[in-house]
Write a protein that holds these residues in place. Structure first.
Motif, PDB file in Angstrom:
ATOM      1  N   ILE A  19       0.901  -1.202  -0.037  1.00 42.78           N
ATOM      2  CA  ILE A  19      -0.108   0.099   0.141  1.00 42.78           C
ATOM      3  C   ILE A  19       0.685   1.375   0.359  1.00 42.78           C
ATOM      4  N   SER A  20       1.973   1.285   0.714  1.00 44.63           N
ATOM      5  CA  SER A  20       2.818   2.343   0.799  1.00 44.63           C
ATOM      6  C   SER A  20       3.396   2.501  -1.013  1.00 44.63           C
ATOM      7  N   ASP A  21       3.732   1.907  -1.251  1.00 41.06           N
ATOM      8  CA  ASP A  21       4.310   1.914  -2.861  1.00 41.06           C
ATOM      9  C   ASP A  21       2.872   2.465  -3.896  1.00 41.06           C
ATOM     10  N   PHE A  22       1.905   1.602  -3.479  1.00 39.60           N
ATOM     11  CA  PHE A  22       0.588   1.734  -4.304  1.00 39.60           C
ATOM     12  C   PHE A  22       0.230   3.342  -4.212  1.00 39.60           C
ATOM     13  N   ALA A  23      -0.009   3.639  -2.969  1.00 38.75           N
ATOM     14  CA  ALA A  23      -0.416   4.952  -2.540  1.00 38.75           C
ATOM     15  C   ALA A  23       0.528   6.261  -3.194  1.00 38.75           C
ATOM     16  N   ARG A  24       1.843   5.765  -3.130  1.00 32.67           N
ATOM     17  CA  ARG A  24       2.688   6.916  -3.741  1.00 32.67           C
ATOM     18  C   ARG A  24       2.535   7.134  -5.294  1.00 32.67           C
ATOM     19  N   GLU A  25       2.421   5.747  -5.810  1.00 36.40           N
ATOM     20  CA  GLU A  25       2.300   6.105  -7.180  1.00 36.40           C
ATOM     21  C   GLU A  25       0.943   6.532  -7.779  1.00 36.40           C
ATOM     22  N   GLY A  27      -1.285   8.412  -5.694  1.00 41.34           N
ATOM     23  CA  GLY A  27      -1.638   9.763  -4.917  1.00 41.34           C
ATOM     24  C   GLY A  27      -2.814   9.521  -3.960  1.00 41.34           C
ATOM     25  N   ALA A  28      -3.177   8.136  -3.841  1.00 44.18           N
ATOM     26  CA  ALA A  28      -4.199   7.920  -3.053  1.00 44.18           C
ATOM     27  C   ALA A  28      -3.794   7.927  -1.529  1.00 44.18           C
ATOM     28  N   ALA A  62      -8.392   5.860  -8.938  1.00 45.40           N
ATOM     29  CA  ALA A  62      -7.910   6.359 -10.016  1.00 45.40           C
ATOM     30  C   ALA A  62      -6.889   7.231 -10.015  1.00 45.40           C
ATOM     31  N   PRO A  63      -5.787   7.132 -10.737  1.00 45.02           N
ATOM     32  CA  PRO A  63      -4.604   7.738 -10.254  1.00 45.02           C
ATOM     33  C   PRO A  63      -5.131   9.521 -10.543  1.00 45.02           C
ATOM     34  N   CYS A  64      -4.193  10.202  -9.891  1.00 48.85           N
ATOM     35  CA  CYS A  64      -4.444  11.580  -9.725  1.00 48.85           C
ATOM     36  C   CYS A  64      -5.780  12.213  -9.489  1.00 48.85           C
ATOM     37  N   HIS A  65      -6.593  11.299  -8.697  1.00 45.72           N
ATOM     38  CA  HIS A  65      -7.804  11.622  -8.194  1.00 45.72           C
ATOM     39  C   HIS A  65      -8.064  11.296  -6.552  1.00 45.72           C
ATOM     40  N   ASP A  66      -8.084  12.237  -6.041  1.00 45.82           N
ATOM     41  CA  ASP A  66      -7.946  12.387  -4.345  1.00 45.82           C
ATOM     42  C   ASP A  66      -8.771  11.157  -3.693  1.00 45.82           C
ATOM     43  N   THR A  67      -8.515   9.963  -4.090  1.00 44.07           N
ATOM     44  CA  THR A  67      -9.270   8.807  -3.606  1.00 44.07           C
ATOM     45  C   THR A  67      -8.691   8.614  -2.309  1.00 44.07           C
ATOM     46  N   SER A  88     -14.348   9.096  -3.211  1.00 44.45           N
ATOM     47  CA  SER A  88     -13.977   9.929  -4.196  1.00 44.45           C
ATOM     48  C   SER A  88     -13.240   9.078  -5.063  1.00 44.45           C
ATOM     49  N   ILE A  89     -13.849   8.155  -5.583  1.00 39.01           N
ATOM     50  CA  ILE A  89     -13.333   6.885  -6.426  1.00 39.01           C
ATOM     51  C   ILE A  89     -12.971   7.390  -7.835  1.00 39.01           C
ATOM     52  N   GLY A  90     -13.667   8.839  -8.118  1.00 35.58           N
ATOM     53  CA  GLY A  90     -13.421   9.385  -9.601  1.00 35.58           C
ATOM     54  C   GLY A  90     -14.356   9.033 -10.728  1.00 35.58           C
ATOM     55  N   PRO A  91     -13.987   9.568 -11.936  1.00 35.39           N
ATOM     56  CA  PRO A  91     -14.678   9.163 -13.032  1.00 35.39           C
ATOM     57  C   PRO A  91     -14.796   7.569 -13.468  1.00 35.39           C
TER      58      PRO A  91
END
Length: 137
Positions: A19-25, A27-28, A62-67, A88-91
């Motif tokens: 999760i640490s890596d996934f969140a960094r990649e 932005g979630a 969704a990348p770059c969407h404040d999920t 905030s799962i995005g479009p």
């Protein structure tokens, strides 16, 4: 491919690293809480759950969407409940989650470990619950 740390550290600790890596990649903002030790899970259950959670996160975020995703791993009588609450799962978020829930890989993984997947709409998000039977030693 099997993360070797799953057997060594257990599901929750291995997920923390992922999760640490996934969140960094992406932005979630992702948090996880639950039991550190996962007695009662077999090796094949750990790997299936790890892969299912990876797939669920990919569907929810969704990348770059404040999920924001809150993951809880909660043992209950004769079962383990893993809940992923995402806001905030995005479009197209609901469509991505639907594809994950109906995917044959998801179905096969759930069947392999005798688990079930429940999906619930949240205000501005989704909840996925994975319920897997466990045996207590």
């Amino acid at each position: 491919m099997r993360p070797l740390v799953l057997d060594e550290l257990g599901l929750v600790s291995t997920l923390r690293r992922y999760i640490s890596d996934f969140a960094r990649e992406t932005g979630a903002k992702i948090t996880i809480s639950g039991v550190e030790r996962d007695e009662g899970l077999d090796g094949h259950q750990r790997i299936a759950l790890f892969r299912l959670i990876q797939g669920a996160l990919s569907a929810l975020v969704a990348p770059c969407h404040d999920t924001e995703v809150e993951i809880t791993v909660q043992p209950e009588e004769a079962q383990l409940v893993i809940r992923l609450d995402a806001t905030s799962i995005g479009p197209n978020g609901h469509n991505r989650v639907g594809h994950f829930a109906e995917d044959s890989y998801t179905d096969d993984s759930l069947d392999l470990i005798g688990a079930s997947l429940q999906r619930e709409a949240l205000p501005d998000g989704e909840r996925l619950s994975i319920i897997v039977p466990v045996t207590r030693n």
